[in-house]
Structure formats: structure tokens, C-alpha cells
Design an enzyme around this catalytic site. Structure first.
Site, mmCIF file in Angstrom:
data_model
loop_
_atom_site.group_PDB
_atom_site.id
_atom_site.type_symbol
_atom_site.label_atom_id
_atom_site.label_comp_id
_atom_site.label_asym_id
_atom_site.label_seq_id
_atom_site.Cartn_x
_atom_site.Cartn_y
_atom_site.Cartn_z
ATOM 1 N N HIS A 36 -10.020 1.117 2.158
ATOM 2 C CA HIS A 36 -9.521 2.439 2.561
ATOM 3 C C HIS A 36 -10.678 3.375 2.906
ATOM 4 C CE1 HIS A 36 -5.189 2.459 2.111
ATOM 5 N NE2 HIS A 36 -5.253 1.918 0.909
ATOM 6 N N CYS A 52 0.856 -1.179 0.000
ATOM 7 C CA CYS A 52 0.000 0.000 0.000
ATOM 8 C C CYS A 52 0.897 1.237 0.000
ATOM 9 C CB CYS A 52 -0.861 -0.017 1.270
ATOM 10 S SG CYS A 52 -1.986 1.376 1.399
ATOM 11 N N HIS A 91 -9.227 -3.844 -1.793
ATOM 12 C CA HIS A 91 -8.228 -3.076 -1.028
ATOM 13 C C HIS A 91 -8.607 -1.591 -1.001
ATOM 14 C CE1 HIS A 91 -3.849 -2.137 0.029
ATOM 15 N NE2 HIS A 91 -4.332 -0.951 -0.315
ATOM 16 N N GLU A 92 -8.988 -1.051 -2.165
ATOM 17 C CA GLU A 92 -9.302 0.386 -2.226
ATOM 18 C C GLU A 92 -10.586 0.710 -1.468
ATOM 19 O OE1 GLU A 92 -6.899 2.103 -2.962
ATOM 20 O OE2 GLU A 92 -5.753 0.628 -4.100
HETATM 21 NI NI NI Z 1 -3.637 1.014 -0.124
#
Ligand code: NI
Length: 180
Positions: A146, A100, A142-143
Site C-alpha cells: 500500500h 483489502c 500487503h501493507e
Molecule cells: Ni489492503
């Protein structure tokens, strides 16, 4: 170009849920989207989320022709999604290496759903829905994490598969692929 500083792990805002984009804000996202694109490209990432450049709004950008950070991965068309969501298409998960931009120099093994459907709005207001698998599915999960204040380090499946990128690379044949 407007490369922005990356918000790094340890910053409280990375752990906060981001706010949905409303119709008024939708027309004012041009600068944010350009900044996300420039910053992601500068770092050779697979994707980036607005909170990573200090904006807690539900906007993500992902995709590349060739990804510097994950060189063996197939291209993903560059996509901006506003208020994105996803659902798994099966229970099947896959263990793969992740890193990341907010956690520089570190990689770890994370389980993600292998096949998902995701949807969201494009900057022009169009709704898109896609069914994807493997790395594309991993990047989107993953995004979206966030936007919910979750980093990949919170999802490390096995602490023995977590460490400094340059050190892991000496001990694993690939640190960007799937772990079998
Ligand atoms: Ni990331």
C-alpha cells in the site's frame, strides 16, 4: 473513537507512493495511529495502511487477537510500524487468499514470500526487526505494498481465483487460507 472513511480502489492517491515519515512528523503521529487502530478494528481487518484513510505517509498498523475477516488465522501482536521495509528470507512463495478494506467484497489469490524479515520504527522511536512467516509475512507484504501504491488486485496470480467474496465462498472450502 475516530473511525475514518476508507479510501477505496479507484482513488488515485491509493496508487501513489507514500512519503517517508521524518523526525519532525514522528512526534505528530498520535492521532493518525489512533485513527488507523479505530478504523481497522471497526472493519475487523488484519491490517491497514495510512493511505487507506487518506494519509500518504509510510505508516502501517497490523495485528489482532481474532480477525473477523480471516477467522482461522493465528493471532499477530498489534504492531505499528513507521517507514517499514522487508526482505524475503528465501525465494519460496505461497499462494493465499487476500482481501483489502479498500476493495470491499472482493478476494483474490496472491503469491507472497513465505518467510521475510521486516523492520521499521515504532511510534516511540524504537527500531524493531522480526523474522516471520506465513500469514504474518503476507499481511506485512500487503501493507507495505500500500505504501508503494500497489493493491493486491495488481498481484492476482490467476484470474480464475479472483472474485466476489460471497460467491467464492460457495465454491472454495476456505477463502481466507492458503491455496494448495
Ligand atoms: Ni489492503
Amino acid at each position: 473513537m475516530a473511525i475514518q472513511p476508507i479510501t477505496k480502489m479507484g482513488t488515485p492517491t491509493l496508487l501513489e507512493p507514500s512519503k517517508p515519515v521524518d523526525n519532525v512528523q514522528l512526534n505528530k503521529l498520535e492521532q493518525l495511529i489512533q485513527d488507523l487502530a479505530d478504523t481497522q478494528q471497526h472493519h475487523g481487518g488484519a491490517g491497514i495502511a495510512a493511505p487507506q484513510i487518506g494519509v500518504n505517509l509510510r505508516v502501517i498498523l497490523f495485528g489482532f487477537d481474532v480477525c473477523e475477516r480471516y477467522p482461522e488465522r493465528k493471532p499477530i501482536s498489534v504492531t505499528v510500524l513507521i517507514n517499514p521495509e522487508f526482505e524475503p528470507l528465501s525465494d519460496e512463495q505461497e499462494l493465499g487468499w487476500e482481501g483489502c478494506l479498500s476493495v470491499p467484497g472482493i478476494r483474490g489469490a496472491v503469491n507472497r514470500y513465505k518467510k521475510i524479515r521486516y523492520w521499521g520504527q515504532t511510534p516511540s522511536g524504537e527500531k524493531i526487526t522480526r523474522e516471520v512467516e506465513n500469514f504474518h509475512a503476507r499481511v506485512v507484504q500487503h501493507e507495505i505494498d500500500h505504501l508503494n501504491g500497489v493493491l493486491f488486485v495488481h498481484r492476482i496470480a490467476n484470474n480464475n481465483l479472483f472474485g466476489f467474496e460471497e460467491v467464492l465462498a460457495k465454491h472454495h472450502s476456505s477463502i481466507s487460507g492458503v491455496i494448495r
